[in-house]
Scaffold this motif. Sequence first.
Motif, PDB file in Angstrom:
ATOM      1  N   ALA A 157      21.617   7.587   0.934  1.00 43.14           N
ATOM      2  CA  ALA A 157      22.058   8.050   2.252  1.00 43.14           C
ATOM      3  C   ALA A 157      20.931   8.028   3.287  1.00 43.14           C
ATOM      4  N   ALA A 158      19.719   8.394   2.883  1.00 41.93           N
ATOM      5  CA  ALA A 158      18.598   8.406   3.839  1.00 41.93           C
ATOM      6  C   ALA A 158      18.286   6.991   4.325  1.00 41.93           C
ATOM      7  N   GLN A 159      18.335   6.015   3.427  1.00 36.93           N
ATOM      8  CA  GLN A 159      18.087   4.625   3.815  1.00 36.93           C
ATOM      9  C   GLN A 159      19.183   4.123   4.749  1.00 36.93           C
ATOM     10  N   LYS A 160      20.424   4.431   4.415  1.00 34.33           N
ATOM     11  CA  LYS A 160      21.541   3.994   5.257  1.00 34.33           C
ATOM     12  C   LYS A 160      21.470   4.633   6.635  1.00 34.33           C
ATOM     13  N   ALA A 161      21.053   5.890   6.690  1.00 39.88           N
ATOM     14  CA  ALA A 161      20.918   6.564   7.991  1.00 39.88           C
ATOM     15  C   ALA A 161      19.797   5.942   8.816  1.00 39.88           C
ATOM     16  N   ALA A 162      18.707   5.575   8.161  1.00 36.98           N
ATOM     17  CA  ALA A 162      17.556   5.006   8.865  1.00 36.98           C
ATOM     18  C   ALA A 162      17.770   3.549   9.260  1.00 36.98           C
ATOM     19  N   PHE A 163      18.403   2.761   8.370  1.00 39.40           N
ATOM     20  CA  PHE A 163      18.434   1.308   8.560  1.00 39.40           C
ATOM     21  C   PHE A 163      19.819   0.673   8.488  1.00 39.40           C
ATOM     22  N   PHE A 179      11.912   4.334   1.597  1.00 40.66           N
ATOM     23  CA  PHE A 179      12.165   3.176   0.736  1.00 40.66           C
ATOM     24  C   PHE A 179      12.188   3.542  -0.750  1.00 40.66           C
ATOM     25  N   LEU A 180      11.754   4.755  -1.074  1.00 48.31           N
ATOM     26  CA  LEU A 180      11.772   5.219  -2.460  1.00 48.31           C
ATOM     27  C   LEU A 180      12.767   6.364  -2.647  1.00 48.31           C
ATOM     28  N   GLU A 181      13.618   6.589  -1.673  1.00 47.84           N
ATOM     29  CA  GLU A 181      14.617   7.661  -1.709  1.00 47.84           C
ATOM     30  C   GLU A 181      15.972   7.052  -2.101  1.00 47.84           C
ATOM     31  N   PHE A 182      16.415   7.373  -3.314  1.00 48.39           N
ATOM     32  CA  PHE A 182      17.648   6.775  -3.828  1.00 48.39           C
ATOM     33  C   PHE A 182      18.777   7.792  -4.017  1.00 48.39           C
ATOM     34  N   ASP A 206       0.858  -1.177   0.000  1.00 45.80           N
ATOM     35  CA  ASP A 206       0.000   0.000   0.000  1.00 45.80           C
ATOM     36  C   ASP A 206       0.899   1.234   0.000  1.00 45.80           C
ATOM     37  N   PRO A 207       0.938   1.982  -1.103  1.00 38.61           N
ATOM     38  CA  PRO A 207       1.818   3.154  -1.173  1.00 38.61           C
ATOM     39  C   PRO A 207       1.562   4.169  -0.055  1.00 38.61           C
ATOM     40  N   ALA A 208       0.318   4.242   0.418  1.00 38.80           N
ATOM     41  CA  ALA A 208      -0.002   5.185   1.493  1.00 38.80           C
ATOM     42  C   ALA A 208       0.623   4.772   2.821  1.00 38.80           C
ATOM     43  N   LYS A 209       0.943   3.493   2.974  1.00 44.95           N
ATOM     44  CA  LYS A 209       1.535   2.999   4.218  1.00 44.95           C
ATOM     45  C   LYS A 209       3.049   2.803   4.120  1.00 44.95           C
ATOM     46  N   LEU A 210       3.587   2.942   2.914  1.00 48.11           N
ATOM     47  CA  LEU A 210       5.018   2.729   2.702  1.00 48.11           C
ATOM     48  C   LEU A 210       5.810   3.944   3.172  1.00 48.11           C
TER      49      LEU A 210
END
Length: 159
Positions: free
Chosen positions: A102-108, A94-97, A86-90
């Motif tokens: 960097a945002a994904q690496k900072a978060a996870f 996860f869509l930031e490349f 569900d894109p509204a719940k994602l």
Amino acid sequence: MIPALVPLPGSPWTVLPPGAHAASLEDVAAAFATNAWRRELFDGLVLASGKLRLAGCPAIYLDGSYVTGKPRPGDFDACWDPTGVDPAKLDPVFLEFANGRAAQKAAFKGEFFPSSMMCVDVGQAFVDFFQLDRFTGKQKGIISIPLSADPLLSGKVQP
């Protein structure tokens, strides 16, 4: 079950044998969260897995040096199955490349791609690209983690 790592001529570390090997997050912890740094990476993987499960993601595919014999992997690489998400719940991260994810690496502490997204460098979907050794181009394995009934996520994520 996660099979034993195998040598791959030309690759600096042992790798998973070819194929997508189904495993739980607990299996991944037992096999790969073997020191403080690897446990820290694993904790990021669990956090991301919970967020993806909340959005309806059925499975992730784990790759990168995290699932090799490399003693200190820099991060992990994963792709997620967009079927039923569900894109509204994602979580938008996860869509930031940008900026090397960097945002994904900072978060996870790792990187995530939709499994069906094309890796433009090689013209393959990430789920297929992840099954090629980066040093040799030969086939290697990845870990398939079904999220809907994972025992480690039970109680942490509400449906």
